[in-house]
Design an enzyme around this catalytic site. Sequence first.
Site, PDB file in Angstrom:
ATOM      1  N   SER A   1       0.805  -1.220   0.000  1.00 10.32           N
ATOM      2  CA  SER A   1       0.000   0.000   0.000  1.00 10.32           C
ATOM      3  C   SER A   1       0.840   1.273   0.000  1.00 10.32           C
ATOM      4  O   SER A   1       0.337   2.351  -0.315  1.00 10.32           O
ATOM      5  CB  SER A   1      -0.945   0.013   1.203  1.00 10.32           C
ATOM      6  OG  SER A   1      -0.237  -0.207   2.408  1.00 10.32           O
TER       7      SER A   1
ATOM      8  N   ASP B   1      -2.974   6.029  11.654  1.00 11.84           N
ATOM      9  CA  ASP B   1      -2.144   5.644  10.516  1.00 11.84           C
ATOM     10  C   ASP B   1      -0.894   6.521  10.502  1.00 11.84           C
ATOM     11  O   ASP B   1      -0.944   7.691  10.096  1.00 11.84           O
ATOM     12  CB  ASP B   1      -2.907   5.801   9.208  1.00 11.84           C
ATOM     13  CG  ASP B   1      -2.128   5.277   8.006  1.00 11.84           C
ATOM     14  OD1 ASP B   1      -0.927   4.974   8.163  1.00 11.84           O
ATOM     15  OD2 ASP B   1      -2.712   5.163   6.915  1.00 11.84           O
TER      16      ASP B   1
ATOM     17  N   HIS C   1       1.314   5.307   6.282  1.00 17.32           N
ATOM     18  CA  HIS C   1       1.005   5.881   4.973  1.00 17.32           C
ATOM     19  C   HIS C   1       1.102   7.402   5.047  1.00 17.32           C
ATOM     20  O   HIS C   1       1.415   7.962   6.095  1.00 17.32           O
ATOM     21  CB  HIS C   1      -0.393   5.440   4.527  1.00 17.32           C
ATOM     22  CG  HIS C   1      -0.533   3.957   4.410  1.00 17.32           C
ATOM     23  ND1 HIS C   1      -1.084   3.180   5.399  1.00 17.32           N
ATOM     24  CD2 HIS C   1      -0.171   3.100   3.422  1.00 17.32           C
ATOM     25  CE1 HIS C   1      -1.071   1.906   5.043  1.00 17.32           C
ATOM     26  NE2 HIS C   1      -0.514   1.835   3.837  1.00 17.32           N
TER      27      HIS C   1
END
Length: 444
Positions: free
Chosen positions: A173, A418, A421
């Site tokens: 990702s 998160d 990312h």
Amino acid sequence: MADLKNLFLITKHPSTTQILLTSLFFSISLFLLSSSPLPDFSHSLIVSSFTSRLLTAANFFSSTVSDSNTFYSVSPTSIRVNNESKKIDSASEELASCDIFDGTWVSDESDPLYLPGHCPYVEDKFNCFKNGRPDSSFLRHRWQPHGCSVPRFDGEKMLKILRGKRLVFVGDSLNRNMWESLVCSLRSALEDKNRVSRVFGKQSNLPNEGFYGFRFKDFECSIDFIKSPFLVQESEVLDVYGKRKETLRLDMIQESITKIYRNADIVIFNTGHWWTHQKTNEGKDYFQEGDRVYEKLEVKEAYTKALHTWADWVDSTINSTRTRVFFVGYSSSHFRKGAWNAGGQCDGETRPIENETYTGGYPWMMRVVESVISDMKTPVFYMNITKMTWYRTDGHPSVYRQPAEVRGSSPASGMFQDCSHWCLPGVPDSWNQLLYATLLVSRG
């Protein structure tokens, strides 16, 4: 530094000319490196700097020119332009002799390449603006390498470089983060935004595999993403009770990857973050080679086996005169007070770390990557983004990976943040700027 000797093995069967030219290139790189002292980096970062330059030489030595649509690498001395373009020649020469991944973040008041909330292709989990992030200072920084300047990303020029070509991101990702950034940056250069079409579909029944793509109709090019968190094949076996059990085939490249070599002009690989997950990190009854499922295998050994499987597939399958191969390094995470699933946090960060001597700890995975790549016969451009992401504690979605109505009134507690990312627009835009600069130099 035990792997330093491997850096000379850029090709497994070098000619005498290649050896002499590689030695010359190494000497020049050593002088450039010593003339601009590095901060207190790990030995692996120094190795990485040599790797980057030697692989640039390897690209040039192994390249062939077949037609105007073929990517090939050039050395600075082979660039020839007319008198009106001397500035371009000088800039290309400077870039070709510079480690563009060694630098610092500087303030920049320029607008981002695409306005926050205006690109429909940014996933909600990366869309910090849509999810209510109140600050925007994290968008006001650009990456400045030591010893050279990189050109600002020009979407129209990038599309011309990619005309008639297929660029494929393959990995986890974080590579998807970079893929969405590139698609949005290219889309912003189009007058008619409707000239981009989306293509997606499953190429496997496994949950962690998938294919997604965008077509830029006026340039007949595609920017695709193949989901492959490990690059090697996820599989299943039956245990002694006849129950299916997930395994990871360290000796087998993921099947969906095998389809890309036929028509890909540029392939950008990565793998790393899924190797830190609990099941992978513990390595119990999970890693498989042939019919053998290891009762226990250390994750570093498993990762090394997987990278060699990938490297062998690239060397035996990809035609380097047609397809350029990139590998993106480990993107730094910034969890405070625990791991991602144990209360780790990064909310409230609004500025990068400004202490250039700060080191976030060089990931062991990148030492493996550097060693494996240096022993490949296929030229691989290693995008070592680890250092440039060390400092960007401010660029993660943190609590803004979800909209306000989902995360509630007290977003910092009781939810996963998160800190791996990146918000888009944001840090991955700089990765694509370095990709753009590399392709500019490679085309001369």
